[in-house]
Design a protein around this motif. Sequence first.
Motif, PDB file in Angstrom:
ATOM      1  N   UNK A   1       0.841  -1.208   0.000  1.00 35.49           N
ATOM      2  CA  UNK A   1       0.000   0.000   0.000  1.00 35.49           C
ATOM      3  C   UNK A   1       0.875   1.256   0.000  1.00 35.49           C
ATOM      4  N   UNK A   2       1.998   1.188   0.729  1.00 40.52           N
ATOM      5  CA  UNK A   2       2.938   2.324   0.744  1.00 40.52           C
ATOM      6  C   UNK A   2       3.516   2.590  -0.645  1.00 40.52           C
ATOM      7  N   UNK A   3       3.681   1.488  -1.417  1.00 40.61           N
ATOM      8  CA  UNK A   3       4.414   1.579  -2.695  1.00 40.61           C
ATOM      9  C   UNK A   3       3.542   1.971  -3.870  1.00 40.61           C
ATOM     10  N   UNK A   4       2.257   1.767  -3.718  1.00 39.85           N
ATOM     11  CA  UNK A   4       1.343   1.770  -4.862  1.00 39.85           C
ATOM     12  C   UNK A   4       1.468   2.966  -5.802  1.00 39.85           C
ATOM     13  N   UNK A   5       1.456   4.168  -5.240  1.00 44.02           N
ATOM     14  CA  UNK A   5       1.440   5.346  -6.119  1.00 44.02           C
ATOM     15  C   UNK A   5       2.731   6.152  -6.078  1.00 44.02           C
ATOM     16  N   UNK A   6       3.828   5.482  -5.720  1.00 44.15           N
ATOM     17  CA  UNK A   6       5.083   6.234  -5.627  1.00 44.15           C
ATOM     18  C   UNK A   6       5.542   6.687  -7.005  1.00 44.15           C
ATOM     19  N   UNK A   7       6.197   7.840  -7.025  1.00 42.57           N
ATOM     20  CA  UNK A   7       6.780   8.301  -8.291  1.00 42.57           C
ATOM     21  C   UNK A   7       8.291   8.259  -8.190  1.00 42.57           C
ATOM     22  N   UNK A   8       8.880   7.393  -9.009  1.00 40.67           N
ATOM     23  CA  UNK A   8      10.338   7.253  -8.974  1.00 40.67           C
ATOM     24  C   UNK A   8      10.961   7.955 -10.175  1.00 40.67           C
ATOM     25  N   UNK A   9      12.136   8.560  -9.952  1.00 40.06           N
ATOM     26  CA  UNK A   9      12.933   8.961 -11.111  1.00 40.06           C
ATOM     27  C   UNK A   9      14.406   8.771 -10.774  1.00 40.06           C
ATOM     28  N   UNK A  10      15.198   8.558 -11.827  1.00 41.87           N
ATOM     29  CA  UNK A  10      16.621   8.256 -11.671  1.00 41.87           C
ATOM     30  C   UNK A  10      17.402   9.287 -12.457  1.00 41.87           C
ATOM     31  N   UNK A  11      18.190  10.071 -11.730  1.00 45.95           N
ATOM     32  CA  UNK A  11      18.950  11.119 -12.414  1.00 45.95           C
ATOM     33  C   UNK A  11      20.424  10.747 -12.425  1.00 45.95           C
ATOM     34  N   UNK A  12      20.937  10.469 -13.620  1.00 46.30           N
ATOM     35  CA  UNK A  12      22.344  10.080 -13.729  1.00 46.30           C
ATOM     36  C   UNK A  12      23.193  11.346 -13.665  1.00 46.30           C
ATOM     37  N   UNK A  13      24.156  11.348 -12.704  1.00 44.77           N
ATOM     38  CA  UNK A  13      24.992  12.520 -12.490  1.00 44.77           C
ATOM     39  C   UNK A  13      26.431  12.008 -12.402  1.00 44.77           C
ATOM     40  N   UNK A  14      27.090  11.904 -13.554  1.00 49.62           N
ATOM     41  CA  UNK A  14      28.432  11.301 -13.602  1.00 49.62           C
ATOM     42  C   UNK A  14      28.353   9.862 -13.157  1.00 49.62           C
ATOM     43  N   UNK A  15      29.138   9.524 -12.131  1.00 51.03           N
ATOM     44  CA  UNK A  15      29.182   8.155 -11.629  1.00 51.03           C
ATOM     45  C   UNK A  15      27.991   7.810 -10.750  1.00 51.03           C
ATOM     46  N   UNK A  16      27.339   8.861 -10.245  1.00 50.14           N
ATOM     47  CA  UNK A  16      26.293   8.670  -9.246  1.00 50.14           C
ATOM     48  C   UNK A  16      24.914   8.700  -9.898  1.00 50.14           C
ATOM     49  N   UNK A  17      24.012   7.881  -9.356  1.00 43.97           N
ATOM     50  CA  UNK A  17      22.623   7.989  -9.807  1.00 43.97           C
ATOM     51  C   UNK A  17      21.805   8.444  -8.612  1.00 43.97           C
ATOM     52  N   UNK A  18      21.142   9.573  -8.772  1.00 42.37           N
ATOM     53  CA  UNK A  18      20.259  10.028  -7.705  1.00 42.37           C
ATOM     54  C   UNK A  18      18.920   9.349  -7.872  1.00 42.37           C
ATOM     55  N   UNK A  19      18.456   8.735  -6.789  1.00 40.10           N
ATOM     56  CA  UNK A  19      17.156   8.082  -6.805  1.00 40.10           C
ATOM     57  C   UNK A  19      16.173   9.010  -6.105  1.00 40.10           C
ATOM     58  N   UNK A  20      15.163   9.445  -6.840  1.00 36.57           N
ATOM     59  CA  UNK A  20      14.162  10.332  -6.261  1.00 36.57           C
ATOM     60  C   UNK A  20      12.856   9.570  -6.131  1.00 36.57           C
TER      61      UNK A  20
END
Length: 222
Positions: A59-78
Amino acid sequence: MGHIIAIDGPSGAGKSTISKLLAERLGYMYIDTGAMYRTAALLALEAGIPLADGQRVARLCKDLEFSFRVDGDLVHVLCDGRDVTEAIRTHDMGMHASDVSKNPEVREALVALQRALGRKHDAILEGRDIGTVVFPDADVKFFLDASLEERARRRYKELREKGETVSLEEVKETMRKRDINDSQRDIAPLRPAEDAIRVDTTGKDIPTVINELILHIKERIS
Ligand code: DC
């Protein structure tokens, strides 16, 4: 629907590094499905919900909005605008993610999000069940693997660079347990799809693996 490239395999096989670089090279969207299971575990722990309570975690996960921002070596998980990158990348959260991912309700909720994200763009998805469950019709499927020793060494180096105080033995032991957890669960266990291209990354550097994968991709996607 755009093109889909599936990259599956156990932890430490090189999936993240390779998928990120490939996505940049090809101009594809990068989707880290392991990060989604890690975030589910994080949110459950923060809300005081037991990781085995599949219905409430789902139920917590159902409507989450994920995005992945590649920043050089790092990927920011939003996740819903919150940067969870650091909180989910700890040694413990890997095992929690593996535990939470055993719940069918949680898998169902996250697979729905993964399909919706992947359908919007040309995308590279990395995980455990992309080629078998999430996108069984993916244009290209890879299964990356490496010896347990090498996978543990890579993960150990990553964790130490981030300042975590774990020993190599500890990392190796957790990885061994996580392999068993992930490959012996009832739903969507870690296994190569029948039509996956298997690539052993033991002893290979990153450019070598990338070139190998690009050759296969060019053969299948013109
Ligand atoms: O790739 P990772 O180490 O960030 O993944 C963390 C855990 O999440 C992994 O041990 C099993 C689970 N997982 C999964 O069940 N299915 C996926 N597609 C990706 C990860």
